[in-house]
Design an enzyme around this catalytic site. Structure first.
Site, short mmCIF file in Angstrom:
data_model
loop_
_atom_site.label_atom_id
_atom_site.label_comp_id
_atom_site.label_asym_id
_atom_site.label_seq_id
_atom_site.Cartn_x
_atom_site.Cartn_y
_atom_site.Cartn_z
N LYS A 111 0.94 4.04 -2.96
CA LYS A 111 0.60 5.44 -2.70
C LYS A 111 1.76 6.37 -3.02
CE LYS A 111 -3.70 5.58 -1.22
NZ LYS A 111 -4.74 6.36 -1.95
N TYR B 75 0.84 -1.21 0.00
CA TYR B 75 0.00 0.00 0.00
C TYR B 75 0.87 1.25 0.00
CZ TYR B 75 -3.12 3.58 2.01
OH TYR B 75 -3.82 4.74 2.28
#
Length: 247
Positions: A159, A155
């Site tokens: 991002k 993640y």
């Protein structure tokens, strides 16, 4: 409400719960027309009906953001239904809890597909009409995870790519009248934390000392930032990373 966004059409991905839901409701309350993009049909209908009951202009589009063809078809349908898209908010994401050694290739690819590749595809699809009008705003929801080591490795990596994508769009398409910014949340009390809350009901209390303002964030905090970046009050802001993290 001031209806400060009247006349604007805003597309929000992952708008069925938490931050996406809050943004959709708040943006519609400010007078914008809202297109909800969401994979969960039940959540999608709940948000649509909530906004419609309050008198908002809203349409719901069930979509799997892992599908390029669905993104192309859905964005085209939104443009046809509303006539234009003024703002795209890339909010949808996947955040698995695994560290790198426990991350399968399947999980890694899926996280990047929804968290990074889908924003790229959505941006690519809305840009031509925005460029033609010489006006458009794109808001990517990033995270403090992209700045340091917190939480899921896949993640955080995805991002970080989203943050870089903002800079790319800003520089390349700024001369065409396109603004692109990243909202960078700290810890936000959302459904994404439920697994960790189940394991430790006091987790948000324990996280408070991390934040000088003495609390974790709420979806409203992120929606407030989005309202500003959509509005005409932010016309000379592009390429920014707006930290919303309590200090």
């Amino acid at each position: 409400m001031s209806k400060s966004l009247k006349g604007k059409t805003v597309v929000i991905t992952g708008s069925g719960r938490s931050i996406g839901r809050e943004m959709a409701i708040r943006i519609a309350a400010e007078g914008a027309s809202v297109a909800l993009l969401e994979i969960n049909k039940e959540n999608l209908e709940e948000v649509r009906s909530t906004i419609a009951a309050a008198g908002g202009d809203v349409r719901a589009y069930e979509i799997d953001l892992g599908s390029e063809s669905q993104i192309i078809d859905t964005i085209s349908k939104v443009e046809k239904d509303f006539g234009k898209i003024d703002c795209l908010i890339n909010n949808a994401m996947i955040c698995p809890s695994e560290d790198l050694l426990n991350t399968t290739l399947e999980s890694w690819n899926k996280t990047l597909q929804i968290t990074l590749t889908a924003p790229f595809l959505c941006i690519r699809q809305v840009l031509p009409a925005m460029i033609k009008r010489k006006n458009g705003s794109i808001i990517n929801i990033g995270t403090v995870n992209a700045k340091a080591h917190f939480g899921s490795d896949s993640y955080s990596s995805a991002k970080a790519g989203v943050h870089a994508l903002t800079r790319t769009v800003t520089v390349r398409y700024g001369p065409d009248g396109i603004r692109c910014n990243t909202i960078v949340p700290g810890t936000i009390n959302t459904d994404a934390w439920q697994e960790r809350v189940d394991q430790n009901p006091n987790i948000f209390e324990e996280l408070k000392p991390w934040y000088p303002l003495g609390r974790v964030g709420t979806p409203k905090d992120i929606a407030d930032a989005a309202l500003f970046l959509i509005s005409d009050d932010s016309q000379w802001i592009s390429g920014s990373e707006l930290l919303v993290d309590g200090g």
